[in-house]
Design an enzyme around this catalytic site. Structure first.
Site, PDB file in Angstrom:
ATOM      1  N   THR A  12       0.813  -1.289  -0.105  1.00 59.24           N
ATOM      2  CA  THR A  12       0.081   0.021  -0.103  1.00 59.24           C
ATOM      3  C   THR A  12       0.835   1.146  -0.086  1.00 59.24           C
ATOM      4  O   THR A  12       0.635   2.309  -0.547  1.00 59.24           O
ATOM      5  CB  THR A  12      -0.887   0.075   1.483  1.00 59.24           C
ATOM      6  OG1 THR A  12      -1.717  -1.080   1.145  1.00 59.24           O
ATOM      7  CG2 THR A  12      -1.806   1.260   1.340  1.00 59.24           C
ATOM      8  N   SER A  55       2.034  -7.578  -0.813  1.00 55.49           N
ATOM      9  CA  SER A  55       2.889  -8.094   0.001  1.00 55.49           C
ATOM     10  C   SER A  55       2.006  -9.502   0.139  1.00 55.49           C
ATOM     11  O   SER A  55       2.930 -10.604   0.301  1.00 55.49           O
ATOM     12  CB  SER A  55       3.002  -7.692   1.301  1.00 55.49           C
ATOM     13  OG  SER A  55       1.948  -7.704   2.229  1.00 55.49           O
ATOM     14  N   ASP A  89       0.620  -6.734   5.041  1.00 55.98           N
ATOM     15  CA  ASP A  89       0.179  -8.221   5.271  1.00 55.98           C
ATOM     16  C   ASP A  89       1.101  -9.041   5.467  1.00 55.98           C
ATOM     17  O   ASP A  89       0.970  -9.767   6.402  1.00 55.98           O
ATOM     18  CB  ASP A  89      -0.506  -8.606   4.014  1.00 55.98           C
ATOM     19  CG  ASP A  89      -1.920  -7.558   3.770  1.00 55.98           C
ATOM     20  OD1 ASP A  89      -2.243  -6.910   4.422  1.00 55.98           O
ATOM     21  OD2 ASP A  89      -2.426  -8.056   2.553  1.00 55.98           O
TER      22      ASP A  89
HETATM   23  N1  ASP Z   1      -2.593  -5.665   0.996  1.00 59.33           N
HETATM   24  C1  ASP Z   1      -1.643  -4.773   1.425  1.00 59.33           C
HETATM   25  C2  ASP Z   1      -0.230  -5.400   1.288  1.00 59.33           C
HETATM   26  O1  ASP Z   1       0.370  -6.031   2.197  1.00 59.33           O
HETATM   27  C3  ASP Z   1      -1.734  -3.908   2.766  1.00 59.33           C
HETATM   28  C4  ASP Z   1      -0.525  -3.066   2.866  1.00 59.33           C
HETATM   29  O2  ASP Z   1       0.275  -2.885   2.168  1.00 59.33           O
HETATM   30  O3  ASP Z   1      -0.910  -2.299   3.895  1.00 59.33           O
HETATM   31  O4  ASP Z   1       0.338  -5.337   0.253  1.00 59.33           O
END
Ligand code: ASP
Length: 323
Positions: A12, A55, A89
């Site tokens: 993110t 991630s 994540d």
């Molecule tokens: N789904 C995202 C990831 O882990 C969440 C984040 O980065 O906060 O890539």
């Protein structure tokens, strides 16, 4: 003046929100590419994009590639510290992998964001600036890999994502952060014990993670064993106990030379061989199950993946899981 390398891997922190649809995704230019301009004059920043992945797409192979990349960059240049941006994540798994893999005294800081770069209350740039501050701090040396988010400094070993959406998501249950950051300073208030590091060359083994539940029988463990894994991590109940119906599968798995590492599904405390009833911790220990001291399931899995590159002998694995 400090010299810091930032390695972006995605998540993110590297994403933007589409204002029309509300979707968050990777698009075009990296939103944090401008960081060097912002810090001009205070710190020399180099930054590079190694991956551009959410991630959940990060695998142990990516972790090893990142570890080798950091190692090579540190040989080529005497950076004062390295900051890695990562999706939240699986951030704790990559951070712990690097903690076990790297052999450097330099600060290695992992950070991320819960809100994308153009969202209201975005925490990405702030976390990145704080992570650079900690990476530039002499006191952050020799502490292993650290996770810096939301004004707190955590060890890679103890930190875990606790909330799906709150910016204060990263916590170290039972231990707390080892330091905090303020507008001006970085304060460490806990000492760290940094024990192990394993400079492996490859990650070729398969390790599954299974969570125990009331009424569990042998079926899931049998199926996973027969799928061809090299090791299993079991998130057991309470202090490290399992329903008695799982025992035949445990015996068969150990007989086949597949190590089973036990952690607890409780988020605090450590597993112990207290109960001697069928499936209790004492019974499991007698069967040859290995107890991991205080690690979460995902982290015990990362450690077992690494250790299996050296041995699958429970006698050798057991002491390595005692710290
Ligand atoms: N789904 C995202 C990831 O882990 C969440 C984040 O980065 O906060 O890539």
């Amino acid at each position: 003046m400090k010299n810091i390398l930032i390695i972006h891997t995605g998540g993110t922190i590297s994403m933007k929100e589409n204002k029309e649809t509300g979707e968050v995704n990777t698009q075009g230019r990296h939103p944090l590419e401008e960081i060097s301009t912002l810090l001009k004059g205070e710190t020399i920043i180099e930054d590079e994009i190694l991956f551009y992945l959410p991630s959940p797409h990060i695998t142990p192979d990516h972790m090893l590639k990142l570890g080798k990349h950091i190692h090579e960059r540190l040989i080529l240049k005497d950076y004062d510290g390295i900051v890695i941006t990562h999706g939240t994540d699986t951030l704790e798994e990559t951070a712990y992998f690097l903690d076990l893999y790297l052999q450097t005294k330099k600060p290695i800081i992992v950070t991320g964001a819960m809100r994308s770069s153009n969202e209201i209350g975005s925490d990405g740039l702030y976390n990145l600036l704080t992570a650079i501050k900690v990476a530039s701090c002499d006191e952050a040396q020799s502490k292993g890999v650290l996770v810096v988010m939301n004004d707190e400094i955590h060890t890679a070993k103890n930190v875990t994502k606790t909330s799906t959406s709150n910016v204060a998501t990263f916590q170290s249950p039972q231990y707390g952060p080892i330091g905090i950051t303020t507008k001006k300073d970085v304060f460490f208030h806990h000492r760290t014990n940094h024990y192990d590091s394993y400079p492996i060359q490859q990650l070729s083994k398969k390790v599954a993670l299974i969570k125990a539940y009331a009424g569990m029988d042998s079926a899931v463990i049998d199926a996973i064993r027969e799928s061809g894994v090299n090791g299993i991590v079991l998130e057991a109940l309470g202090q490290g106990n399992l329903p008695p119906e799982t025992v035949p599968a445990i015996e068969k798995t150990i007989e086949k030379g597949i190590p089973i590492v036990l952690v607890s599904r409780c988020y605090q405390g450590i597993v112990q061989d207290t109960y001697s009833y069928e499936g209790g911790g004492r019974h499991l220990r007698d069967l040859g199950v290995i107890f991991a001291n205080g690690l979460t399931g995902p982290k015990a899995r990362i450690k077992l993946l690494i250790l299996l590159e050296m041995t699958n002998n429970p006698m050798e694995l057991t002491p390595m899981f005692s710290y």
